[in-house]
Enzyme design. Sequence first.
Site, PDB file in Angstrom:
ATOM      1  N   LYS A 183       0.874  -1.278  -0.057  1.00 59.55           N
ATOM      2  CA  LYS A 183      -0.051   0.100  -0.095  1.00 59.55           C
ATOM      3  C   LYS A 183       0.978   1.105   0.016  1.00 59.55           C
ATOM      4  O   LYS A 183       1.432   1.721   0.997  1.00 59.55           O
ATOM      5  CB  LYS A 183      -0.943  -0.037   1.209  1.00 59.55           C
ATOM      6  CG  LYS A 183      -2.216   0.749   1.022  1.00 59.55           C
ATOM      7  CD  LYS A 183      -2.064   2.148   0.961  1.00 59.55           C
ATOM      8  CE  LYS A 183      -1.571   3.180   1.798  1.00 59.55           C
ATOM      9  NZ  LYS A 183      -1.355   4.401   1.442  1.00 59.55           N
ATOM     10  N   CYS A 291      14.143  10.719   6.141  1.00 60.19           N
ATOM     11  CA  CYS A 291      13.931  10.237   7.710  1.00 60.19           C
ATOM     12  C   CYS A 291      15.421  10.340   8.555  1.00 60.19           C
ATOM     13  O   CYS A 291      15.419  10.391   9.362  1.00 60.19           O
ATOM     14  CB  CYS A 291      13.355   8.865   7.772  1.00 60.19           C
ATOM     15  SG  CYS A 291      14.429   7.635   7.039  1.00 60.19           S
TER      16      CYS A 291
HETATM   17  P1  NAD Z   1       2.273   9.309   6.811  1.00 65.55           P
HETATM   18  O1  NAD Z   1       2.719   8.690   8.131  1.00 65.55           O
HETATM   19  O2  NAD Z   1       1.708  10.382   6.503  1.00 65.55           O
HETATM   20  O3  NAD Z   1       1.881   8.143   5.696  1.00 65.55           O
HETATM   21  C1  NAD Z   1       2.754   6.991   5.767  1.00 65.55           C
HETATM   22  C2  NAD Z   1       1.753   5.746   5.231  1.00 65.55           C
HETATM   23  O4  NAD Z   1       0.710   5.785   6.046  1.00 65.55           O
HETATM   24  C3  NAD Z   1       1.128   6.123   3.890  1.00 65.55           C
HETATM   25  O5  NAD Z   1       0.907   5.126   3.025  1.00 65.55           O
HETATM   26  C4  NAD Z   1      -0.357   6.886   4.181  1.00 65.55           C
HETATM   27  O6  NAD Z   1      -1.436   6.521   2.999  1.00 65.55           O
HETATM   28  C5  NAD Z   1      -0.718   6.142   5.325  1.00 65.55           C
HETATM   29  N1  NAD Z   1      -1.396   6.550   6.315  1.00 65.55           N
HETATM   30  C6  NAD Z   1      -1.318   8.075   6.540  1.00 65.55           C
HETATM   31  N2  NAD Z   1      -2.520   8.478   7.634  1.00 65.55           N
HETATM   32  C7  NAD Z   1      -3.116   7.408   7.773  1.00 65.55           C
HETATM   33  C8  NAD Z   1      -3.775   6.829   9.076  1.00 65.55           C
HETATM   34  N3  NAD Z   1      -4.295   8.083   9.718  1.00 65.55           N
HETATM   35  N4  NAD Z   1      -4.160   5.664   9.080  1.00 65.55           N
HETATM   36  C9  NAD Z   1      -3.520   4.769   8.440  1.00 65.55           C
HETATM   37  N5  NAD Z   1      -2.841   4.960   7.345  1.00 65.55           N
HETATM   38  C10 NAD Z   1      -2.208   6.167   7.078  1.00 65.55           C
HETATM   39  O7  NAD Z   1       3.960   9.671   6.320  1.00 65.55           O
HETATM   40  P2  NAD Z   1       4.542  10.571   5.207  1.00 65.55           P
HETATM   41  O8  NAD Z   1       3.911  11.920   5.332  1.00 65.55           O
HETATM   42  O9  NAD Z   1       3.934   9.879   3.835  1.00 65.55           O
HETATM   43  O10 NAD Z   1       6.001  10.445   5.049  1.00 65.55           O
HETATM   44  C11 NAD Z   1       6.690  11.253   6.017  1.00 65.55           C
HETATM   45  C12 NAD Z   1       7.103  10.564   7.242  1.00 65.55           C
HETATM   46  O11 NAD Z   1       7.714   9.246   7.478  1.00 65.55           O
HETATM   47  C13 NAD Z   1       8.166  11.277   8.114  1.00 65.55           C
HETATM   48  O12 NAD Z   1       7.708  11.345   9.578  1.00 65.55           O
HETATM   49  C14 NAD Z   1       9.329  10.491   7.974  1.00 65.55           C
HETATM   50  O13 NAD Z   1      10.368  10.672   9.181  1.00 65.55           O
HETATM   51  C15 NAD Z   1       8.952   9.146   8.076  1.00 65.55           C
HETATM   52  N6  NAD Z   1       9.923   8.353   7.527  1.00 65.55           N
HETATM   53  C16 NAD Z   1      10.479   7.300   8.170  1.00 65.55           C
HETATM   54  C17 NAD Z   1      11.229   6.585   7.733  1.00 65.55           C
HETATM   55  C18 NAD Z   1      12.021   5.712   8.766  1.00 65.55           C
HETATM   56  O14 NAD Z   1      12.670   4.505   8.308  1.00 65.55           O
HETATM   57  N7  NAD Z   1      11.910   5.555  10.012  1.00 65.55           N
HETATM   58  C19 NAD Z   1      11.638   6.517   6.554  1.00 65.55           C
HETATM   59  C20 NAD Z   1      11.076   7.232   5.603  1.00 65.55           C
HETATM   60  C21 NAD Z   1      10.158   8.097   6.109  1.00 65.55           C
END
Ligand code: NAD
Length: 505
Positions: A183, A291
């Site tokens: 997803k 990240c």
């Molecule tokens: P996000 O949490 O908004 O979304 C991530 C995924 O979750 C997406 O597929 C999205 O559709 C889904 N999602 C969003 N809201 C949701 C909800 N309420 N319920 C269920 N699913 C939901 O993150 P983003 O904005 O796409 O990415 C940026 C974030 O990811 C930053 O916080 C970054 O630090 C983090 N990140 C972490 C790593 C790591 O390895 N720790 C790597 C890359 C990105």
Amino acid sequence: MAEKAPNAGIVRNVSNWINGEIQEAQSDRWADVFDSATGEKCARVVMSSEADVDAALASARAALPGWSGTSVLRRARVMFRLKELIERDRAEIAALITQEHGKVLHDADGSIQRGLEVVEFACGIPHLIKGEYNDQVGSGVDCYSMRQPVGVCVGITPFNFPAMVPLWMFPLAIACGNTFILKPSEKDPGCSLKWAELLAEAGLPPGVFNVVQGDHVAVNSLLNDDRVAAVSFVGSTPVAEHVYKTASTNGKRVQALGGAKNHLVVLPDADMDQAADALVGAGYGSAGERCMAISAIVAVGDAAEPLLDKLLPKIDALKIGSGMDNNNDMGPLITAEHRDKVRSYIDIGEEEGASVVVDGRTHAITDSPGYFLGPTLFDHATADMRVYREEIFGPVLTMVRVDTFDEAIRLINEHEYGNGTAIFTRDGDAAREFAHGIEVGMVGINVPIPVPLAFHSFGGWKRSLFGDMSIYGMEGVRFYTRLKTVTSRWPTGIRSGADFSMPTM
Ligand code: NAD
């Protein structure tokens, strides 16, 4: 010279991939995807319904007995072919990433490389998945262990690495004999179908890899379905926490990687040129949307002034513009909404009393169409400020000045996030003490973005990772397999009658 975006001017429809082919979704909810450098709509992506998720789950479940029973050598050969196909198409994939995400082509290509390395690691699965054998643990009794697939695995991925993060997950999951549902982020979903097409071309049977597009509706139905055995999530901390709690309560294996605030400590003896180069690259590369981006500078003792002398001209020299132009260093942010959120943090920092040394709000690039913001540098921030405490996820560096090395360590250890950190110094003893005592999962010594290679594992500490295991490397093999241990004795070895006390061999 800027390249042309793929299919420029054409609005693509991005749908689901189920049972080896594109499947029109039953949902009639769609979201727009934008070319972040121009602000123009470049695609529409379907927001899958529960019925769409059900179709993907049925496909992944049906393919499981055949795929988990396929010999490990054949599974490895699919990975070898996938590696060749990604190499063949990597320029096309990089252009797709740049169009939807905005990062500069050379950076997009680098992220494909880091994902490709996990495919290369997965090619070694016959060796990686080997069990252990102990003969004669008792008289005529042998004991051996094996790693078997867990079942249907799910990967939920963020917008910032549409190639690399899915590649952290599905190659190992599939090589271990599981079936998989991806997803991807709804903000840049294009690559997900490319993985599906390449896997099919590599010979993967239908149903082993599926894609459902969408938002929380798709995520929540995956988390609540009994057919899902394991969930890998990468994204923001609030969503990681939700995914971890829901999926683990439902009895699933979960690794949920969350947000970050990565500190780079500069000691007074550091090579300031090197530290400044590291900071502009790790702070502003990919517009700070990594990240493992550095977002907090901790200047120890009198390091701040010589560091600023080197850093400011480098910030000034940054080339910002379309990611399609490989001469640029930094592209736009992912959406207008995210750009506005990052900009609002600059307002907040100013109101909190941090000094705005470089102000991205007034950079000339902000007059261009697209979601651009200039680089920002705060100085004299303090630990209680939101710009220091919270993840901004944009091109904003926040400097905190401390008097001592111990104070720097305490500051980092007291932060709620513990993804990555780095120290710049010429003092081996200080570097060693830092690596030993810091409460962070990934540490760089004169290396600003210490993302472990594919044969190690990636994962933070504290509120940067929920669950027990890091991602890819041997931790990935363990995550996507269940251990089974067999103790065997053949009938001729059973010489006496039943034994009712605990076997001690
Ligand atoms: P996000 O949490 O908004 O979304 C991530 C995924 O979750 C997406 O597929 C999205 O559709 C889904 N999602 C969003 N809201 C949701 C909800 N309420 N319920 C269920 N699913 C939901 O993150 P983003 O904005 O796409 O990415 C940026 C974030 O990811 C930053 O916080 C970054 O630090 C983090 N990140 C972490 C790593 C790591 O390895 N720790 C790597 C890359 C990105």
